[in-house]
Design a protein around this motif. Sequence first.
Motif, PDB file in Angstrom:
ATOM      1  N   SER A   1       0.833  -1.210   0.000  1.00 35.46           N
ATOM      2  CA  SER A   1       0.000   0.000   0.000  1.00 35.46           C
ATOM      3  C   SER A   1       0.864   1.255   0.000  1.00 35.46           C
ATOM      4  O   SER A   1       0.575   2.225  -0.712  1.00 35.46           O
ATOM      5  CB  SER A   1      -0.921   0.002   1.221  1.00 35.46           C
ATOM      6  OG  SER A   1      -1.828  -1.073   1.174  1.00 35.46           O
TER       7      SER A   1
ATOM      8  N   GLY B   1     -12.897  -6.956   6.762  1.00 35.49           N
ATOM      9  CA  GLY B   1     -13.787  -5.807   6.748  1.00 35.49           C
ATOM     10  C   GLY B   1     -15.142  -6.071   6.135  1.00 35.49           C
ATOM     11  O   GLY B   1     -15.895  -6.943   6.576  1.00 35.49           O
ATOM     12  N   ARG B   2     -15.486  -5.339   5.094  1.00 30.93           N
ATOM     13  CA  ARG B   2     -16.839  -5.234   4.569  1.00 30.93           C
ATOM     14  C   ARG B   2     -17.531  -6.575   4.336  1.00 30.93           C
ATOM     15  O   ARG B   2     -18.629  -6.806   4.833  1.00 30.93           O
ATOM     16  CB  ARG B   2     -16.820  -4.430   3.255  1.00 30.93           C
ATOM     17  CG  ARG B   2     -18.208  -4.239   2.624  1.00 30.93           C
ATOM     18  CD  ARG B   2     -18.097  -3.498   1.300  1.00 30.93           C
ATOM     19  NE  ARG B   2     -17.267  -4.210   0.343  1.00 30.93           N
ATOM     20  CZ  ARG B   2     -17.698  -5.222  -0.412  1.00 30.93           C
ATOM     21  NH1 ARG B   2     -18.960  -5.652  -0.323  1.00 30.93           N
ATOM     22  NH2 ARG B   2     -16.884  -5.811  -1.261  1.00 30.93           N
ATOM     23  N   THR B   3     -16.900  -7.470   3.585  1.00 31.44           N
ATOM     24  CA  THR B   3     -17.591  -8.705   3.205  1.00 31.44           C
ATOM     25  C   THR B   3     -17.800  -9.647   4.386  1.00 31.44           C
ATOM     26  O   THR B   3     -18.659 -10.524   4.332  1.00 31.44           O
ATOM     27  CB  THR B   3     -16.806  -9.459   2.109  1.00 31.44           C
ATOM     28  OG1 THR B   3     -15.487  -9.757   2.591  1.00 31.44           O
ATOM     29  CG2 THR B   3     -16.723  -8.628   0.838  1.00 31.44           C
TER      30      THR B   3
ATOM     31  N   TRP C   1     -18.270  -8.484   7.665  1.00 32.52           N
ATOM     32  CA  TRP C   1     -18.852  -7.781   8.812  1.00 32.52           C
ATOM     33  C   TRP C   1     -20.086  -8.484   9.383  1.00 32.52           C
ATOM     34  O   TRP C   1     -20.144  -8.803  10.576  1.00 32.52           O
ATOM     35  CB  TRP C   1     -19.196  -6.342   8.424  1.00 32.52           C
ATOM     36  CG  TRP C   1     -19.949  -5.619   9.503  1.00 32.52           C
ATOM     37  CD1 TRP C   1     -21.292  -5.475   9.626  1.00 32.52           C
ATOM     38  CD2 TRP C   1     -19.384  -4.981  10.660  1.00 32.52           C
ATOM     39  NE1 TRP C   1     -21.610  -4.777  10.764  1.00 32.52           N
ATOM     40  CE2 TRP C   1     -20.462  -4.463  11.419  1.00 32.52           C
ATOM     41  CE3 TRP C   1     -18.080  -4.791  11.120  1.00 32.52           C
ATOM     42  CZ2 TRP C   1     -20.257  -3.763  12.617  1.00 32.52           C
ATOM     43  CZ3 TRP C   1     -17.887  -4.090  12.311  1.00 32.52           C
ATOM     44  CH2 TRP C   1     -18.965  -3.595  13.042  1.00 32.52           C
TER      45      TRP C   1
ATOM     46  N   PHE D   1      -8.841  -3.733   6.186  1.00 29.67           N
ATOM     47  CA  PHE D   1     -10.099  -3.784   5.435  1.00 29.67           C
ATOM     48  C   PHE D   1      -9.813  -4.256   4.011  1.00 29.67           C
ATOM     49  O   PHE D   1      -9.978  -3.514   3.049  1.00 29.67           O
ATOM     50  CB  PHE D   1     -10.768  -2.408   5.412  1.00 29.67           C
ATOM     51  CG  PHE D   1     -10.996  -1.823   6.769  1.00 29.67           C
ATOM     52  CD1 PHE D   1     -11.992  -2.312   7.596  1.00 29.67           C
ATOM     53  CD2 PHE D   1     -10.210  -0.775   7.231  1.00 29.67           C
ATOM     54  CE1 PHE D   1     -12.220  -1.774   8.854  1.00 29.67           C
ATOM     55  CE2 PHE D   1     -10.423  -0.226   8.490  1.00 29.67           C
ATOM     56  CZ  PHE D   1     -11.428  -0.732   9.305  1.00 29.67           C
TER      57      PHE D   1
ATOM     58  N   SER E   1     -11.314  -6.132   2.022  1.00 30.92           N
ATOM     59  CA  SER E   1     -12.455  -6.147   1.092  1.00 30.92           C
ATOM     60  C   SER E   1     -13.155  -4.790   1.027  1.00 30.92           C
ATOM     61  O   SER E   1     -14.174  -4.639   0.353  1.00 30.92           O
ATOM     62  CB  SER E   1     -13.469  -7.217   1.515  1.00 30.92           C
ATOM     63  OG  SER E   1     -14.123  -6.840   2.722  1.00 30.92           O
ATOM     64  N   GLY E   2     -12.626  -3.804   1.726  1.00 24.77           N
ATOM     65  CA  GLY E   2     -13.249  -2.485   1.767  1.00 24.77           C
ATOM     66  C   GLY E   2     -13.741  -2.141   3.164  1.00 24.77           C
ATOM     67  O   GLY E   2     -13.956  -3.014   4.006  1.00 24.77           O
ATOM     68  N   SER E   3     -13.925  -0.846   3.413  1.00 25.10           N
ATOM     69  CA  SER E   3     -14.298  -0.375   4.745  1.00 25.10           C
ATOM     70  C   SER E   3     -15.732   0.118   4.840  1.00 25.10           C
ATOM     71  O   SER E   3     -16.211   0.426   5.937  1.00 25.10           O
ATOM     72  CB  SER E   3     -13.357   0.757   5.168  1.00 25.10           C
ATOM     73  OG  SER E   3     -13.420   1.834   4.246  1.00 25.10           O
ATOM     74  N   ASP E   4     -16.437   0.201   3.725  1.00 26.94           N
ATOM     75  CA  ASP E   4     -17.785   0.763   3.711  1.00 26.94           C
ATOM     76  C   ASP E   4     -18.825  -0.355   3.775  1.00 26.94           C
ATOM     77  O   ASP E   4     -19.013  -1.098   2.805  1.00 26.94           O
ATOM     78  CB  ASP E   4     -17.985   1.596   2.443  1.00 26.94           C
ATOM     79  CG  ASP E   4     -19.322   2.323   2.422  1.00 26.94           C
ATOM     80  OD1 ASP E   4     -20.016   2.323   3.453  1.00 26.94           O
ATOM     81  OD2 ASP E   4     -19.662   2.888   1.365  1.00 26.94           O
TER      82      ASP E   4
END
Length: 337
Positions: A49, A224-226, A228, A246, A248-251
């Motif tokens: 990253s 993360g997202r997936t 949660w 996160f 898989s994303g944070s939203d």
Amino acid sequence: MSTMRAVLIKDGKGPIENLYVGDTERPLPKEGQVLVKIAAFGLNRMDLSQREGLYPPPPGASQILGVEFSGVVQELGHGVTKWSLGDEVYGLVGGGAYAEYVVCNQGLLIKKPAHLSWVDAASIPENYITAYQAVIKYGEIKKGDNVLVHAGASGVGVAAIQIARVFGANTVTATASTRDKLDWLLSIPNGATHAVNYTSEDFAEHVKKTTNGKGVDVIVDFVGRTHWEKNIDSLAIDGRMTLLAFLSGSDVPSVNLRPILYKRLKIQGSTLRSRSLDYQTELINSFGTTVGQITGAEGSGPIRAYIHKVYPWNEIQKAHREMAGNKNSGKIVVTVS
């Protein structure tokens, strides 16, 4: 100005092809700091990253990649009392480990025991201290607890599984994406007691079955997202979850707060790199009681360092590709020569 070689990034950020070994200024130890000649350093996903310009180092840290290393004390800054020239150590930094030399605060170094190789030692600091923080400090694990570790074959995942077992977990369920990784996690000493392929199985239903409907007391999550909704469903009454990344994303578009309230859940976000020097020093001191239990994979320790692959640093691009492809079971380490 003294110079050294280091892994640098063409244009300051970019794709894997921008990595190269070149010359840069050699750091000087300030008060309370130690200059270490590096033997090996570990790869972490944050390095990818940062290389892409998405995760800058904390203020005051080196812009060079890398947060963990092993090596020999080369020079002492003013006021250093814990270390001597020639000491063999491993440790944590905010950046700068992809190099021939790195400066590190004296409180963030750990003495390398003779039974650990340079490669094994370099694989420990970031992964095992992060895992210790997630399982012990925030997860508050107790004997008999049930634990769920996502990304089980990652460096932190492997460490968290073993630490949970050593500290008395009843069950440790690991998730991963391939059968080979799951079989390996089940086969290692103090490895997972149960394993789930999250791409084809419902890990929440799985842990309910293995815990007789209770759910897990501790979750270590990087996804993360997936994950949660299933994570919340997986947790037992008074369960604790630590979020470390996160992937898989944070939203999360829609969150039902009811189970958090009625199950009295504790959800803790955590990073290590950006924490204060005092916090990191205190954490390493606490982790010190566990250090003596860690050996290499061929050793007999209850906690072991598992190395996926070792690269010479002139193959740093290959090392980053290996991690980017999620091919590792255990740690990727790079040697400096």
